[in-house]
Design a protein around this motif. Sequence first.
Motif, mmCIF file in Angstrom:
data_model
loop_
_atom_site.group_PDB
_atom_site.id
_atom_site.type_symbol
_atom_site.label_atom_id
_atom_site.label_comp_id
_atom_site.label_asym_id
_atom_site.label_seq_id
_atom_site.Cartn_x
_atom_site.Cartn_y
_atom_site.Cartn_z
ATOM 1 N N SER A 198 3.888 6.882 10.435
ATOM 2 C CA SER A 198 4.833 6.984 11.544
ATOM 3 C C SER A 198 6.255 6.828 11.018
ATOM 4 O O SER A 198 6.477 6.379 9.884
ATOM 5 C CB SER A 198 4.548 5.890 12.574
ATOM 6 O OG SER A 198 4.889 4.618 12.026
ATOM 7 N N SER A 199 7.194 7.165 11.853
ATOM 8 C CA SER A 199 8.601 6.995 11.505
ATOM 9 C C SER A 199 8.901 5.532 11.193
ATOM 10 O O SER A 199 9.595 5.224 10.228
ATOM 11 C CB SER A 199 9.479 7.482 12.668
ATOM 12 O OG SER A 199 10.827 7.226 12.415
ATOM 13 N N ALA A 200 8.355 4.635 11.991
ATOM 14 C CA ALA A 200 8.573 3.199 11.779
ATOM 15 C C ALA A 200 8.003 2.743 10.442
ATOM 16 O O ALA A 200 8.614 1.913 9.754
ATOM 17 C CB ALA A 200 7.951 2.400 12.924
ATOM 18 N N GLU A 201 6.848 3.257 10.055
ATOM 19 C CA GLU A 201 6.245 2.884 8.780
ATOM 20 C C GLU A 201 7.086 3.381 7.603
ATOM 21 O O GLU A 201 7.205 2.711 6.584
ATOM 22 C CB GLU A 201 4.828 3.451 8.662
ATOM 23 C CG GLU A 201 3.833 2.779 9.568
ATOM 24 C CD GLU A 201 2.484 3.459 9.566
ATOM 25 O OE1 GLU A 201 1.476 2.724 9.539
ATOM 26 O OE2 GLU A 201 2.425 4.712 9.593
ATOM 27 N N LEU A 202 7.667 4.564 7.754
ATOM 28 C CA LEU A 202 8.461 5.147 6.676
ATOM 29 C C LEU A 202 9.826 4.493 6.526
ATOM 30 O O LEU A 202 10.382 4.431 5.433
ATOM 31 C CB LEU A 202 8.637 6.652 6.916
ATOM 32 C CG LEU A 202 7.376 7.485 6.783
ATOM 33 C CD1 LEU A 202 7.578 8.864 7.401
ATOM 34 C CD2 LEU A 202 6.977 7.597 5.324
ATOM 35 N N VAL B 298 16.741 7.524 10.814
ATOM 36 C CA VAL B 298 16.901 8.960 11.059
ATOM 37 C C VAL B 298 16.088 9.758 10.045
ATOM 38 O O VAL B 298 15.423 10.742 10.397
ATOM 39 C CB VAL B 298 18.392 9.361 11.015
ATOM 40 C CG1 VAL B 298 18.552 10.875 11.063
ATOM 41 C CG2 VAL B 298 19.151 8.710 12.160
ATOM 42 N N GLN B 299 16.103 9.331 8.805
ATOM 43 C CA GLN B 299 15.324 10.026 7.777
ATOM 44 C C GLN B 299 13.833 9.923 8.057
ATOM 45 O O GLN B 299 13.095 10.885 7.881
ATOM 46 C CB GLN B 299 15.653 9.471 6.395
ATOM 47 C CG GLN B 299 17.087 9.758 5.979
ATOM 48 C CD GLN B 299 17.520 8.916 4.802
ATOM 49 O OE1 GLN B 299 17.136 7.756 4.688
ATOM 50 N NE2 GLN B 299 18.325 9.506 3.935
ATOM 51 N N GLY B 300 13.379 8.753 8.501
ATOM 52 C CA GLY B 300 11.972 8.589 8.870
ATOM 53 C C GLY B 300 11.585 9.523 9.999
ATOM 54 O O GLY B 300 10.523 10.149 9.967
ATOM 55 N N SER C 257 0.834 -1.199 0.000
ATOM 56 C CA SER C 257 0.000 0.000 0.000
ATOM 57 C C SER C 257 0.874 1.255 0.000
ATOM 58 O O SER C 257 2.037 1.220 0.353
ATOM 59 C CB SER C 257 -0.923 -0.004 1.214
ATOM 60 O OG SER C 257 -0.162 0.003 2.395
ATOM 61 N N VAL C 258 0.266 2.353 -0.371
ATOM 62 C CA VAL C 258 0.944 3.637 -0.402
ATOM 63 C C VAL C 258 0.718 4.331 0.943
ATOM 64 O O VAL C 258 -0.395 4.371 1.451
ATOM 65 C CB VAL C 258 0.391 4.491 -1.567
ATOM 66 C CG1 VAL C 258 0.984 5.879 -1.550
ATOM 67 C CG2 VAL C 258 0.653 3.803 -2.893
ATOM 68 N N LEU C 259 1.785 4.879 1.505
ATOM 69 C CA LEU C 259 1.694 5.555 2.792
ATOM 70 C C LEU C 259 1.383 7.033 2.598
ATOM 71 O O LEU C 259 1.915 7.675 1.691
ATOM 72 C CB LEU C 259 3.023 5.443 3.547
ATOM 73 C CG LEU C 259 3.455 4.056 3.986
ATOM 74 C CD1 LEU C 259 4.863 4.121 4.588
ATOM 75 C CD2 LEU C 259 2.479 3.487 4.993
ATOM 76 N N ASP D 88 18.111 11.548 -4.163
ATOM 77 C CA ASP D 88 17.946 10.174 -4.645
ATOM 78 C C ASP D 88 16.936 9.401 -3.801
ATOM 79 O O ASP D 88 16.152 8.614 -4.320
ATOM 80 C CB ASP D 88 19.286 9.430 -4.657
ATOM 81 C CG ASP D 88 20.233 9.947 -5.725
ATOM 82 O OD1 ASP D 88 19.749 10.516 -6.729
ATOM 83 O OD2 ASP D 88 21.454 9.791 -5.548
ATOM 84 N N VAL D 89 16.966 9.623 -2.493
ATOM 85 C CA VAL D 89 16.009 8.960 -1.600
ATOM 86 C C VAL D 89 14.599 9.467 -1.890
ATOM 87 O O VAL D 89 13.647 8.687 -1.934
ATOM 88 C CB VAL D 89 16.386 9.167 -0.115
ATOM 89 C CG1 VAL D 89 15.291 8.664 0.807
ATOM 90 C CG2 VAL D 89 17.705 8.487 0.199
#
Length: 69
Positions: free
Chosen positions: A12-16, A25-27, A4-6, A55-56
Amino acid sequence: MRASVLDLNRASSAELTGVGGVGPVQGQNIVLHRLTVGAFASLEDLKSVCGLDPDVIYQLRPYVSVHPD
């Protein structure tokens, strides 16, 4: 990879983390940006998140979306 698309305004940070090359850290930076600056209006707003390499951002685009709050 996720099926699925977030929603950047709800994830949440964990989902990202792990989606499109996003690290822990990026999340956290994405969530912190949302909490301090406000909701994302478009995917282009990712460019203003501290520590997100272009790039990310490019790799992340297929897996995230922005829905109005």
